[in-house]
Design an enzyme around this catalytic site. Structure first.
Site, PDB file in Angstrom:
ATOM      1  N   ARG A  82       0.845  -1.201   0.000  1.00  0.00           N
ATOM      2  CA  ARG A  82       0.000   0.000   0.000  1.00  0.00           C
ATOM      3  C   ARG A  82       0.871   1.238   0.000  1.00  0.00           C
ATOM      4  O   ARG A  82       1.763   1.389   0.838  1.00  0.00           O
ATOM      5  CB  ARG A  82      -0.905   0.008   1.237  1.00  0.00           C
ATOM      6  CG  ARG A  82      -1.651   1.322   1.491  1.00  0.00           C
ATOM      7  CD  ARG A  82      -2.877   1.458   0.611  1.00  0.00           C
ATOM      8  NE  ARG A  82      -3.514   2.757   0.706  1.00  0.00           N
ATOM      9  CZ  ARG A  82      -4.602   3.023   1.416  1.00  0.00           C
ATOM     10  NH1 ARG A  82      -5.178   2.086   2.113  1.00  0.00           N
ATOM     11  NH2 ARG A  82      -5.131   4.229   1.395  1.00  0.00           N
ATOM     12  N   ARG A  91      -5.590   1.266  -4.989  1.00  0.00           N
ATOM     13  CA  ARG A  91      -4.762   0.751  -3.906  1.00  0.00           C
ATOM     14  C   ARG A  91      -4.795  -0.766  -3.862  1.00  0.00           C
ATOM     15  O   ARG A  91      -5.811  -1.374  -4.184  1.00  0.00           O
ATOM     16  CB  ARG A  91      -5.135   1.329  -2.553  1.00  0.00           C
ATOM     17  CG  ARG A  91      -6.609   1.383  -2.233  1.00  0.00           C
ATOM     18  CD  ARG A  91      -6.860   2.538  -1.228  1.00  0.00           C
ATOM     19  NE  ARG A  91      -8.250   2.741  -0.942  1.00  0.00           N
ATOM     20  CZ  ARG A  91      -9.063   3.532  -1.622  1.00  0.00           C
ATOM     21  NH1 ARG A  91      -8.638   4.165  -2.678  1.00  0.00           N
ATOM     22  NH2 ARG A  91     -10.313   3.685  -1.263  1.00  0.00           N
ATOM     23  N   ASP A  94      -6.867  -1.658   1.340  1.00  0.00           N
ATOM     24  CA  ASP A  94      -7.377  -0.605   2.216  1.00  0.00           C
ATOM     25  C   ASP A  94      -8.128  -1.301   3.345  1.00  0.00           C
ATOM     26  O   ASP A  94      -9.095  -2.035   3.095  1.00  0.00           O
ATOM     27  CB  ASP A  94      -8.314   0.318   1.434  1.00  0.00           C
ATOM     28  CG  ASP A  94      -8.772   1.521   2.238  1.00  0.00           C
ATOM     29  OD1 ASP A  94      -8.084   1.894   3.213  1.00  0.00           O
ATOM     30  OD2 ASP A  94      -9.817   2.094   1.893  1.00  0.00           O
ATOM     31  N   ASP A  96      -9.980  -0.586   7.136  1.00  0.00           N
ATOM     32  CA  ASP A  96     -10.499   0.457   8.015  1.00  0.00           C
ATOM     33  C   ASP A  96     -11.237  -0.166   9.188  1.00  0.00           C
ATOM     34  O   ASP A  96     -12.048  -1.086   8.991  1.00  0.00           O
ATOM     35  CB  ASP A  96     -11.491   1.356   7.274  1.00  0.00           C
ATOM     36  CG  ASP A  96     -10.816   2.244   6.260  1.00  0.00           C
ATOM     37  OD1 ASP A  96      -9.898   2.994   6.638  1.00  0.00           O
ATOM     38  OD2 ASP A  96     -11.210   2.199   5.080  1.00  0.00           O
TER      39      ASP A  96
END
Length: 165
Positions: A82, A91, A94, A96
């Site tokens: 990344r 990307r 990712d 989160d």
């Protein structure tokens, strides 16, 4: 003390499903995986001139504190190439933190619940697949937030590599 943490996964580069599987394996080595959504194909958000994303949500049980989960996720992203150059750009991976139990966290590097999750079908739909009654503080249940978007259902992606373990 053990906590539930919901993590969003996304990728649109370098064999996205392989990226998500590799990240899932890495996180499961440090936390106890409880449930995983199907994979969803989603159009890019923000910068639209890029490949579609593959998205999912996984719920873990962990003894890690929220910032330790964040550090684990960032190390996993970095290990998988990344590079943070363009916000909402392409990307490899990712990750989160969406929710951490029912905690509300607001620090410069971590906001929980994830700030815009209640407005994003690519987060809500996978989350609803595993925990439709989870509560997003100040916004209601995942199911209610998803219904409020009036979004078309996202297409799922079948891939044996993501199959339940």
């Amino acid at each position: 003390m053990s906590a539930s943490v919901w993590i969003a996964f996304g990728s649109n580069q370098a064999d996205p499903i392989a990226q998500l599987v590799e990240a899932r394996t890495a996180l499961a080595a440090k936390m106890d995986e409880q449930a995983a959504s199907p994979l969803y194909r989603t159009p890019p958000f923000g910068i639209t001139e890029q490949p579609d994303f593959i998205n999912a949500v996984v719920r873990y049980q962990t003894d890690l504190k929220p910032h330790d989960v964040l550090a684990l996720m960032m190390a996993t992203e970095q290990a998988q190439g990344r590079v943070r150059t363009i916000k909402n750009g392409p990307r490899t991976l990712d990750l989160d933190v969406l929710l951490y139990d029912e905690q509300q966290i607001d620090t410069p590097d971590l906001c929980v619940p994830h700030p815009a999750m209640h407005e994003r079908a690519f987060v809500l739909e996978p989350l609803a697949a595993i925990d439709p009654d989870a509560v997003i503080a100040q916004h209601g249940t995942v199911c209610d937030c998803l219904a409020a978007l009036h979004a078309e259902p996202l297409p799922t992606v079948e891939d044996a590599r993501w199959a339940v373990r």
